[in-house]
Scaffold this active site. Structure first.
Site, short mmCIF file in Angstrom:
data_model
loop_
_atom_site.label_atom_id
_atom_site.label_comp_id
_atom_site.label_asym_id
_atom_site.label_seq_id
_atom_site.Cartn_x
_atom_site.Cartn_y
_atom_site.Cartn_z
N HIS A 66 -16.09 -5.65 -4.67
CA HIS A 66 -15.30 -5.81 -3.44
C HIS A 66 -16.17 -6.44 -2.35
CE1 HIS A 66 -12.34 -3.98 -0.39
NE2 HIS A 66 -13.34 -4.43 0.35
N HIS A 94 -8.07 -4.63 2.26
CA HIS A 94 -7.35 -5.79 1.73
C HIS A 94 -6.26 -6.27 2.68
CE1 HIS A 94 -9.19 -6.27 -2.24
NE2 HIS A 94 -9.44 -4.97 -2.14
N GLU A 108 -18.63 -0.08 -4.89
CA GLU A 108 -17.77 -1.10 -5.51
C GLU A 108 -18.52 -2.43 -5.54
OE1 GLU A 108 -14.00 -1.50 -3.65
OE2 GLU A 108 -13.27 0.40 -4.45
N ALA A 139 -7.17 5.90 0.83
CA ALA A 139 -7.06 5.45 2.21
C ALA A 139 -5.57 5.40 2.52
CB ALA A 139 -7.66 4.08 2.36
N SER A 170 -6.50 -0.01 4.36
CA SER A 170 -7.18 -0.73 3.27
C SER A 170 -7.74 -2.04 3.79
CB SER A 170 -6.19 -1.03 2.14
OG SER A 170 -6.80 -1.96 1.26
N GLN A 224 0.83 -1.21 0.00
CA GLN A 224 0.00 0.00 0.00
C GLN A 224 0.86 1.25 0.00
OE1 GLN A 224 -2.88 -0.34 3.19
NE2 GLN A 224 -2.84 -2.55 2.88
N ASP A 259 -11.48 -8.95 -4.16
CA ASP A 259 -12.05 -8.23 -5.31
C ASP A 259 -12.36 -9.27 -6.38
OD1 ASP A 259 -11.85 -5.74 -4.21
OD2 ASP A 259 -9.99 -5.20 -5.25
ZN LIG Z 1 -11.12 -4.14 -3.09
#
Ligand SMILES: [Zn+2]
Length: 394
Positions: A310, A257, A307, A250, A255, A229, A264
């Protein structure tokens, strides 16, 4: 002759018995009438009715004035009410209220025209869990479940309430055991779990069931480290400056993730929502414990743009509740998602910098909307996203 005598004696006997029965009946009837006509006695009967603790406040005995709003008939109804019950003249748009300890929430009631709710009486069935004042302001006191009862004009409304507790462990924030990562709550650099097995298993099951239906759902991006990131965000800062990057991003450690609970799916842009795969995912991912983490129309709550691709693993029970009630994770856990950038607060592109997962849609006119950080290979050519069309994945 003797036979006639016996018949006479029998008749006299039956007449006597009939007479006695009539006397008893008339006496009993008289007693009933007397009771109904005696208000003093009727009130005594109602006063003796005690409302069970789990319906109203603790062991409250109904007084004559209370009978206007809570009668013994209503009490009988309460004992068998379903978990959530609407009244017909007034109602709540929340079928369940989620609230954290020490947080307040105003109970918002809707009502038909001309129905006056100013006499409404609010009660909570467990005053250790939450309290409610005369205006319907609810306060979470300790973690647990309780029910609000609103009584007005002989109608009652019941709303279940969950009071949640926020805990911080090793720099990560959990609300009732669910890890929260958003613009407000982050994770330390040391939080590096990789893709968690429960996420992997749930996604595999989802993917297999979709495949049986002829749908191809695949993971296009899964676990991302803190370091990854940083590098992505740094490239954004280099290209556009920190303010811009902060506005669209962010920070690293924020995040989803990095949680190990996020996948995703497929094309990482909202054309996915229109595909059979995207529609099936939206309608069914809760059955596997996933939620669409950033729903359409909830951007001001999640802090991120819609999204469709996601998904976040939260477990089947939570995912189903969130899906059925049309909530975001923020609403379900009663947390906010806001990043206020303070000049000189130590955030720099090199130290506390970010990965842009998605961007907020508010207050950002005339700029390309960066909807997502796509897989790594799409991130490097930073120059390209200045010219990128709206909603293009980056
Ligand atoms: Zn995502």
């Amino acid at each position: 002759m003797a036979r006639q005598k016996k018949q006479k004696a029998d008749r006299a006997y039956y007449t006597f018995m009939l007479l006695m029965l009539s006397v008893v009946l008339v006496f009993a009837f008289g007693l009933m009438i007397g009771k109904q006509n005696n208000p003093q006695e009727a009130e005594t009967v109602q006063k003796s009715v005690t409302v069970p603790k789990d319906n109203l406040t603790e062991n409250k005995t109904i007084t004559a004035s209370d009978t206007e709003t809570v009668s013994s008939t209503q009490q009988a109804q309460k004992e068998t009410v379903p978990e959530f019950k609407q009244a017909t003249s007034f109602w709540s748009e929340n079928s369940h209220i989620y609230l954290r300890v020490n947080h307040e929430k105003q109970l918002e009631l809707k009502t038909v025209a001309n129905f006056d709710l100013s006499d409404a009486v609010y009660n909570v069935n467990d005053t250790n869990i939450a309290s409610i004042d005369k205006s319907g302001m609810l306060t979470g006191l300790t973690k647990g479940e309780c029910t609000i009862t609103v009584s007005c004009n002989e109608e009652t409304l019941h709303i279940p309430v969950t009071v949640r507790e926020l805990t911080v462990m090793d720099g990560c924030t959990y609300v009732d055991g669910i890890l929260i990562a958003n613009k407000t709550y982050g994770m330390p650099e040391t939080y590096d779990p990789g893709m968690l097995p429960e996420t992997e298993q749930a996604f595999n099951a989802l993917q297999a069931d979709a495949k049986d239906l002829g749908l191809n759902i695949y993971e296009s991006s899964g676990y991302r480290t803190y370091q990854y990131q940083i590098s992505v965000y740094k490239s954004m800062c280099d290209a556009y400056g920190e303010d811009y990057a902060c506005m669209y991003s962010a920070r690293p450690g924020y995040s989803e993730h990095q949680t190990g609970y996020t996948v995703d799916c497929n094309s990482i842009d909202n054309t996915f929502a229109e595909t059979a795969e995207g529609q099936w995912l939206a309608d069914n991912c809760h059955n596997y414990g996933f939620i669409i983490r950033y729903p359409e129309g909830k951007e001001d709550i999640t802090g991120y743009a819609y999204e469709s691709w996601h998904i976040r693993y939260v477990g089947i029970e939570a995912a189903t509740e969130i899906y059925e009630q049309g909530l975001t994770l923020e609403e379900y856990l009663d947390v906010e998602s806001v990043h206020v950038h303070v000049e000189g607060d130590g955030e720099t592109a090199d130290s506390e910098t970010n990965l842009s997962e998605t961007v907020p849609t508010e207050n950002i006119p005339e700029e390309p909307i960066i909807n997502s950080i796509a897989p790594e290979e799409n991130i490097t050519p930073v120059e390209s996203f200045a010219d990128a069309p709206l909603d293009a994945p980056i």
